[in-house]
Design a protein around this motif. Structure first.
Motif, mmCIF file in Angstrom:
data_model
loop_
_atom_site.group_PDB
_atom_site.id
_atom_site.type_symbol
_atom_site.label_atom_id
_atom_site.label_comp_id
_atom_site.label_asym_id
_atom_site.label_seq_id
_atom_site.Cartn_x
_atom_site.Cartn_y
_atom_site.Cartn_z
ATOM 1 N N PHE A 115 0.821 -1.205 0.000
ATOM 2 C CA PHE A 115 0.000 0.000 0.000
ATOM 3 C C PHE A 115 0.858 1.259 0.000
ATOM 4 C CE2 PHE A 115 -3.688 -2.434 2.102
ATOM 5 C CZ PHE A 115 -4.138 -2.851 0.865
ATOM 6 N N GLY A 116 2.031 1.203 0.616
ATOM 7 C CA GLY A 116 2.947 2.338 0.570
ATOM 8 C C GLY A 116 3.438 2.601 -0.848
ATOM 9 N N ILE A 117 3.753 1.532 -1.561
ATOM 10 C CA ILE A 117 4.158 1.682 -2.965
ATOM 11 C C ILE A 117 2.999 2.241 -3.790
ATOM 12 C CG2 ILE A 117 4.810 0.369 -5.029
ATOM 13 C CD1 ILE A 117 6.409 -1.493 -3.139
ATOM 14 N N LEU A 118 1.790 1.749 -3.537
ATOM 15 C CA LEU A 118 0.620 2.236 -4.257
ATOM 16 C C LEU A 118 0.362 3.715 -3.979
ATOM 17 C CD1 LEU A 118 -1.781 1.532 -6.084
ATOM 18 C CD2 LEU A 118 -3.046 0.938 -4.012
ATOM 19 N N VAL A 119 0.525 4.139 -2.739
ATOM 20 C CA VAL A 119 0.339 5.552 -2.394
ATOM 21 C C VAL A 119 1.390 6.412 -3.088
ATOM 22 C CG1 VAL A 119 0.522 7.203 -0.494
ATOM 23 C CG2 VAL A 119 -0.855 5.174 -0.211
ATOM 24 N N CYS A 120 2.629 5.968 -3.101
ATOM 25 C CA CYS A 120 3.690 6.737 -3.765
ATOM 26 C C CYS A 120 3.431 6.848 -5.266
ATOM 27 C CB CYS A 120 5.055 6.103 -3.514
ATOM 28 S SG CYS A 120 5.638 6.280 -1.827
#
Length: 145
Positions: A51-56
């Motif tokens: 989810f962190g990668i998706l947010v970035c």
């Protein structure tokens, strides 16, 4: 007023990008420190990283990814996604979990405010007939039989 709104949206995008980086760092630190207690913690840690990668990526101009996660193009989609991320990272004991979840709750609240007060026109399809058919549009095919 419009320039102030653009500045606010830019700062909010920087804040959400920082939240994405913080989620990735949180997941990596949990894997490195071997502080995974069970299957639930393992899957939450994997979700933090994904989810962190998706947010970035949602804050970068990545049209290919946004075609798969279309809800992140709108303020209401981002607001609900950050509300979800704030709830899965909410813990009392390590203070950095609490800080990340509070920042995500604030970002969610700001996106809700933007959704209810502003119109977002950054996602619009051309109205001309020169665009390619999307894969879900009905196509007229003539049968030769």
């Amino acid at each position: 007023m419009a320039q102030g709104n653009d500045r606010f949206v830019f700062l909010l995008r920087v804040l959400t990008f920082a939240c994405g980086v913080a989620l990735i760092a949180l997941g990596i630190v949990k894997f490195i420190s071997m502080s995974i207690g069970g299957p639930r913690d393992f899957f939450l840690t994997v979700y933090y990283i994904l989810f962190g990668i998706l947010v970035c990526f949602s804050e970068m101009p990545c049209d290919r990814l946004m075609s798969c996660f279309f809800f992140l193009k709108y303020y209401i989609g981002k607001a609900l996604f950050f509300l979800f991320l704030g709830t899965i990272t909410f813990r009392w004991t390590p203070v950095y979990f609490l800080v990340i979840s509070i920042v995500m709750f604030c970002a969610s609240g700001f996106y809700f405010v933007l959704f209810f007060t502003c119109s977002q026109e950054r996602v619009s399809q051309p109205k001309d007939n020169n665009h390619e058919d999307s894969k879900f549009e009905k196509r007229n095919v003539e049968n030769e039989a």
